[in-house]
Scaffold this motif. Structure first.
Motif, PDB file in Angstrom:
ATOM      1  N   ARG A 135     139.440 -19.685  65.690  1.00  9.32           N
ATOM      2  CA  ARG A 135     140.152 -20.889  65.239  1.00  9.32           C
ATOM      3  C   ARG A 135     140.343 -20.900  63.732  1.00  9.32           C
ATOM      4  O   ARG A 135     141.151 -21.662  63.211  1.00  9.32           O
ATOM      5  CB  ARG A 135     139.383 -22.145  65.658  1.00  9.32           C
ATOM      6  N   LYS A 136     139.583 -20.090  63.020  1.00  5.24           N
ATOM      7  CA  LYS A 136     139.670 -20.060  61.559  1.00  5.24           C
ATOM      8  C   LYS A 136     140.539 -18.896  61.108  1.00  5.24           C
ATOM      9  O   LYS A 136     140.588 -17.854  61.758  1.00  5.24           O
ATOM     10  CB  LYS A 136     138.272 -19.924  60.948  1.00  5.24           C
ATOM     11  N   ASN A 137     141.188 -19.070  59.958  1.00  3.22           N
ATOM     12  CA  ASN A 137     142.077 -18.027  59.435  1.00  3.22           C
ATOM     13  C   ASN A 137     141.349 -16.714  59.206  1.00  3.22           C
ATOM     14  O   ASN A 137     141.841 -15.658  59.574  1.00  3.22           O
ATOM     15  CB  ASN A 137     142.744 -18.488  58.131  1.00  3.22           C
ATOM     16  N   GLU A 138     140.182 -16.777  58.531  1.00  9.09           N
ATOM     17  CA  GLU A 138     139.457 -15.545  58.246  1.00  9.09           C
ATOM     18  C   GLU A 138     138.824 -14.965  59.508  1.00  9.09           C
ATOM     19  O   GLU A 138     138.607 -13.776  59.590  1.00  9.09           O
ATOM     20  CB  GLU A 138     138.410 -15.743  57.142  1.00  9.09           C
ATOM     21  N   GLY A 139     138.522 -15.801  60.488  1.00 10.60           N
ATOM     22  CA  GLY A 139     138.042 -15.351  61.785  1.00 10.60           C
ATOM     23  C   GLY A 139     136.615 -14.833  61.794  1.00 10.60           C
ATOM     24  O   GLY A 139     135.847 -15.177  62.658  1.00 10.60           O
ATOM     25  N   VAL A 140     136.251 -13.985  60.839  1.00 12.80           N
ATOM     26  CA  VAL A 140     134.941 -13.350  60.807  1.00 12.80           C
ATOM     27  C   VAL A 140     134.219 -13.745  59.532  1.00 12.80           C
ATOM     28  O   VAL A 140     134.806 -13.699  58.450  1.00 12.80           O
ATOM     29  CB  VAL A 140     135.091 -11.814  60.854  1.00 12.80           C
ATOM     30  N   SER A 141     132.963 -14.132  59.683  1.00 12.13           N
ATOM     31  CA  SER A 141     132.182 -14.479  58.493  1.00 12.13           C
ATOM     32  C   SER A 141     130.708 -14.213  58.764  1.00 12.13           C
ATOM     33  O   SER A 141     130.278 -14.175  59.920  1.00 12.13           O
ATOM     34  CB  SER A 141     132.395 -15.950  58.120  1.00 12.13           C
ATOM     35  N   PRO A 142     129.934 -14.024  57.699  1.00 12.08           N
ATOM     36  CA  PRO A 142     128.490 -13.874  57.904  1.00 12.08           C
ATOM     37  C   PRO A 142     127.937 -15.119  58.579  1.00 12.08           C
ATOM     38  O   PRO A 142     128.366 -16.228  58.282  1.00 12.08           O
ATOM     39  CB  PRO A 142     127.936 -13.758  56.476  1.00 12.08           C
ATOM     40  N   PHE A 143     127.037 -14.917  59.500  1.00 11.21           N
ATOM     41  CA  PHE A 143     126.375 -16.065  60.112  1.00 11.21           C
ATOM     42  C   PHE A 143     125.164 -16.384  59.257  1.00 11.21           C
ATOM     43  O   PHE A 143     124.210 -15.615  59.192  1.00 11.21           O
ATOM     44  CB  PHE A 143     125.954 -15.782  61.556  1.00 11.21           C
ATOM     45  N   ILE A 144     125.215 -17.503  58.574  1.00 11.45           N
ATOM     46  CA  ILE A 144     124.137 -17.945  57.702  1.00 11.45           C
ATOM     47  C   ILE A 144     123.608 -19.250  58.297  1.00 11.45           C
ATOM     48  O   ILE A 144     124.363 -20.209  58.458  1.00 11.45           O
ATOM     49  CB  ILE A 144     124.638 -18.168  56.261  1.00 11.45           C
ATOM     50  N   LEU A 145     122.338 -19.248  58.626  1.00 18.63           N
ATOM     51  CA  LEU A 145     121.750 -20.410  59.285  1.00 18.63           C
ATOM     52  C   LEU A 145     121.712 -21.630  58.365  1.00 18.63           C
ATOM     53  O   LEU A 145     121.316 -21.532  57.204  1.00 18.63           O
ATOM     54  CB  LEU A 145     120.322 -20.095  59.728  1.00 18.63           C
ATOM     55  N   TYR A 146     122.121 -22.770  58.913  1.00 13.41           N
ATOM     56  CA  TYR A 146     121.909 -24.050  58.250  1.00 13.41           C
ATOM     57  C   TYR A 146     120.442 -24.442  58.466  1.00 13.41           C
ATOM     58  O   TYR A 146     119.774 -23.897  59.352  1.00 13.41           O
ATOM     59  CB  TYR A 146     122.824 -25.118  58.843  1.00 13.41           C
ATOM     60  N   PRO A 147     119.933 -25.400  57.705  1.00 15.43           N
ATOM     61  CA  PRO A 147     118.521 -25.782  57.865  1.00 15.43           C
ATOM     62  C   PRO A 147     118.129 -26.148  59.301  1.00 15.43           C
ATOM     63  O   PRO A 147     117.071 -25.734  59.780  1.00 15.43           O
ATOM     64  CB  PRO A 147     118.365 -26.981  56.920  1.00 15.43           C
ATOM     65  N   ARG A 148     118.963 -26.889  60.016  1.00 13.51           N
ATOM     66  CA  ARG A 148     118.629 -27.265  61.400  1.00 13.51           C
ATOM     67  C   ARG A 148     118.629 -26.048  62.320  1.00 13.51           C
ATOM     68  O   ARG A 148     117.827 -25.965  63.247  1.00 13.51           O
ATOM     69  CB  ARG A 148     119.611 -28.319  61.933  1.00 13.51           C
ATOM     70  N   GLN A 149     119.528 -25.099  62.070  1.00 14.32           N
ATOM     71  CA  GLN A 149     119.546 -23.876  62.873  1.00 14.32           C
ATOM     72  C   GLN A 149     118.296 -23.035  62.592  1.00 14.32           C
ATOM     73  O   GLN A 149     117.705 -22.471  63.506  1.00 14.32           O
ATOM     74  CB  GLN A 149     120.808 -23.068  62.578  1.00 14.32           C
ATOM     75  N   GLU A 150     117.929 -22.962  61.318  1.00 16.36           N
ATOM     76  CA  GLU A 150     116.710 -22.232  60.954  1.00 16.36           C
ATOM     77  C   GLU A 150     115.500 -22.879  61.618  1.00 16.36           C
ATOM     78  O   GLU A 150     114.608 -22.192  62.130  1.00 16.36           O
ATOM     79  CB  GLU A 150     116.549 -22.214  59.432  1.00 16.36           C
ATOM     80  N   GLN A 151     115.468 -24.205  61.642  1.00 14.89           N
ATOM     81  CA  GLN A 151     114.385 -24.924  62.308  1.00 14.89           C
ATOM     82  C   GLN A 151     114.353 -24.567  63.800  1.00 14.89           C
ATOM     83  O   GLN A 151     113.279 -24.357  64.371  1.00 14.89           O
ATOM     84  CB  GLN A 151     114.572 -26.431  62.120  1.00 14.89           C
ATOM     85  N   LEU A 152     115.520 -24.472  64.425  1.00  9.80           N
ATOM     86  CA  LEU A 152     115.583 -24.100  65.838  1.00  9.80           C
ATOM     87  C   LEU A 152     115.020 -22.696  66.055  1.00  9.80           C
ATOM     88  O   LEU A 152     114.247 -22.469  66.984  1.00  9.80           O
ATOM     89  CB  LEU A 152     117.029 -24.180  66.351  1.00  9.80           C
ATOM     90  N   VAL A 153     115.374 -21.752  65.196  1.00  7.65           N
ATOM     91  CA  VAL A 153     114.862 -20.380  65.325  1.00  7.65           C
ATOM     92  C   VAL A 153     113.338 -20.382  65.223  1.00  7.65           C
ATOM     93  O   VAL A 153     112.652 -19.733  66.018  1.00  7.65           O
ATOM     94  CB  VAL A 153     115.498 -19.448  64.265  1.00  7.65           C
ATOM     95  N   ARG A 154     112.804 -21.110  64.260  1.00  6.81           N
ATOM     96  CA  ARG A 154     111.337 -21.168  64.088  1.00  6.81           C
ATOM     97  C   ARG A 154     110.673 -21.815  65.316  1.00  6.81           C
ATOM     98  O   ARG A 154     109.619 -21.363  65.771  1.00  6.81           O
ATOM     99  CB  ARG A 154     110.969 -21.946  62.828  1.00  6.81           C
ATOM    100  N   LEU A 155     111.303 -22.859  65.855  1.00  2.00           N
ATOM    101  CA  LEU A 155     110.763 -23.503  67.061  1.00  2.00           C
ATOM    102  C   LEU A 155     110.811 -22.565  68.267  1.00  2.00           C
ATOM    103  O   LEU A 155     109.860 -22.502  69.042  1.00  2.00           O
ATOM    104  CB  LEU A 155     111.530 -24.786  67.373  1.00  2.00           C
ATOM    105  N   LEU A 156     111.906 -21.837  68.416  1.00  2.00           N
ATOM    106  CA  LEU A 156     112.012 -20.872  69.514  1.00  2.00           C
ATOM    107  C   LEU A 156     110.912 -19.820  69.415  1.00  2.00           C
ATOM    108  O   LEU A 156     110.284 -19.460  70.417  1.00  2.00           O
ATOM    109  CB  LEU A 156     113.395 -20.214  69.512  1.00  2.00           C
ATOM    110  N   ASP A 157     110.663 -19.333  68.179  1.00  2.00           N
ATOM    111  CA  ASP A 157     109.576 -18.367  67.982  1.00  2.00           C
ATOM    112  C   ASP A 157     108.226 -18.982  68.373  1.00  2.00           C
ATOM    113  O   ASP A 157     107.397 -18.332  69.021  1.00  2.00           O
ATOM    114  CB  ASP A 157     109.525 -17.903  66.520  1.00  2.00           C
ATOM    115  N   GLU A 158     108.020 -20.219  67.967  1.00  4.40           N
ATOM    116  CA  GLU A 158     106.771 -20.920  68.272  1.00  4.40           C
ATOM    117  C   GLU A 158     106.607 -21.107  69.779  1.00  4.40           C
ATOM    118  O   GLU A 158     105.534 -20.856  70.337  1.00  4.40           O
ATOM    119  CB  GLU A 158     106.780 -22.270  67.558  1.00  4.40           C
ATOM    120  N   TRP A 159     107.676 -21.550  70.449  1.00  7.63           N
ATOM    121  CA  TRP A 159     107.613 -21.757  71.891  1.00  7.63           C
ATOM    122  C   TRP A 159     107.384 -20.437  72.632  1.00  7.63           C
ATOM    123  O   TRP A 159     106.642 -20.393  73.616  1.00  7.63           O
ATOM    124  CB  TRP A 159     108.876 -22.445  72.391  1.00  7.63           C
TER     125      TRP A 159
END
Length: 146
Positions: free
Chosen positions: A56-80
């Motif tokens: 949907r975006k013009n550039e189409g491809v970009s680095p995936f950089i976690l936002y704080p809430r996404q980073e929190q989700l990754v840490r929670l997934l690791d914990e679980w």
């Protein structure tokens, strides 16, 4: 041991990615160090080496950089996961709105575990075609195929 920290701003992150690729191409010791840092830290792996495709975006491809809430989700997934591996019963439901990157985050976390640990996952959706369908960019596995 040298430790890299992936910047959270797009331009700085892209610069670091290209520097890492350039240096690691010539340095086996650095490759081993990066592999180990990725193995130990899913956030570093995602922020440093994962890309997103959004047609949907013009550039189409970009680095995936976690936002704080996404980073929190990754840490929670690791914990679980750690709790589950210790024999604790873990049931999780994630309530999320659309377009917050939760699906990408979850799929990239699964990729990280698949690449760096003995891990398997079952991936499903409300319709089979939403999981994986050749040529479809809106499927779960397209996020990894890309």
């Amino acid at each position: 041991m040298e430790k890299f920290i992936a910047p959270k701003t797009l331009k700085e992150n892209q610069i670091l990615r290209y520097k890492i690729i350039d240096r690691a191409a010539k340095d086996k010791q650095l490759q081993a160090l990066l592999r180990e840092q990725c193995r130990r830290d899913a956030v570093f792996f995602i922020d440093s080496f994962c890309w997103a495709h959004d047609p949907r975006k013009n550039e189409g491809v970009s680095p995936f950089i976690l936002y704080p809430r996404q980073e929190q989700l990754v840490r929670l997934l690791d914990e679980w996961l750690a709790m589950s591996q210790k024999g604790e019963k873990v049931n999780v439901a994630i309530d999320k709105p659309r377009d917050v990157g939760a699906t990408y985050t979850l799929m990239l976390w699964i990729l990280h575990k698949y690449l760096f640990t003995e891990f398997n996952a079952r991936i499903g959706s409300r319709k089979e075609d939403y999981v994986d369908k050749k040529g479809e960019t809106d499927t779960l596995f397209h996020k990894l195929d890309f």
